[in-house]
Design a protein around this motif. Structure first.
Motif, short mmCIF file in Angstrom:
data_model
loop_
_atom_site.label_atom_id
_atom_site.label_comp_id
_atom_site.label_asym_id
_atom_site.label_seq_id
_atom_site.Cartn_x
_atom_site.Cartn_y
_atom_site.Cartn_z
N UNK A 1 0.85 -1.18 0.00
CA UNK A 1 0.00 0.00 0.00
C UNK A 1 0.89 1.24 0.00
N UNK A 2 0.63 2.16 -0.93
CA UNK A 2 1.48 3.35 -1.04
C UNK A 2 0.75 4.64 -0.66
N UNK A 3 -0.60 4.60 -0.61
CA UNK A 3 -1.31 5.85 -0.37
C UNK A 3 -2.74 5.59 0.06
N UNK A 4 -3.22 6.40 0.98
CA UNK A 4 -4.65 6.48 1.32
C UNK A 4 -5.10 7.87 0.93
N UNK A 5 -6.10 7.96 0.04
CA UNK A 5 -6.56 9.27 -0.41
C UNK A 5 -8.06 9.21 -0.64
N UNK A 6 -8.80 10.10 -0.02
CA UNK A 6 -10.26 10.16 -0.16
C UNK A 6 -10.92 8.80 0.07
N UNK A 7 -10.56 8.17 1.15
CA UNK A 7 -11.11 6.86 1.53
C UNK A 7 -10.83 5.77 0.50
N UNK A 8 -9.76 5.94 -0.28
CA UNK A 8 -9.36 4.93 -1.26
C UNK A 8 -7.91 4.54 -0.99
N UNK A 9 -7.66 3.25 -1.00
CA UNK A 9 -6.29 2.74 -0.83
C UNK A 9 -5.67 2.51 -2.20
N UNK A 10 -4.43 2.92 -2.36
CA UNK A 10 -3.70 2.72 -3.60
C UNK A 10 -2.52 1.79 -3.33
#
Length: 110
Positions: A80-89
């Protein structure tokens, strides 16, 4: 290739059944074609080829299922590299040694 039963959907394959099939899947992957475009290519080929039996799958869904079931020793890692606007990337990657091992298994290269 006829993969209609659930048993066949889980079958693992070593290689494509013929060169035309392999080349179609390279074309589809390289140019990121839509399913509609891919099915149009299959339809065009089947209509204008002189083959009694088509070397291509009936539709691209079958081809993608086949691709997903090709045996591979490529093991992907997920981070996992990022959490943004309740979305995991996530980043999907494979270790370099696994890639080198796969390359060395190709008889034409070694």
């Amino acid at each position: 290739m006829q993969n209609n039963s659930s048993d066949n959907e889980n079958q693992k394959y070593d290689e494509f059944s013929n060169k035309a099939y392999a080349n179609l899947m390279v074309l589809v992957t390289k140019y990121k074609l839509s399913n509609a475009a891919e099915n149009a290519i299959i339809s065009f080929f089947n209509k204008h080829s002189n083959n009694f039996k088509s070397p291509l799958p009936k539709n691209i869904k079958q081809g993608k299922l086949f691709m997903n079931n090709i045996k591979s020793n490529l093991l992907y890692k997920k981070t996992k590299v990022l959490d943004y606007n309740n979305t995991e990337y996530f980043l999907y990657y494979m270790l370099l040694m696994g890639c080198i091992q796969n390359i060395l298994e190709i008889s034409d290269i070694s």
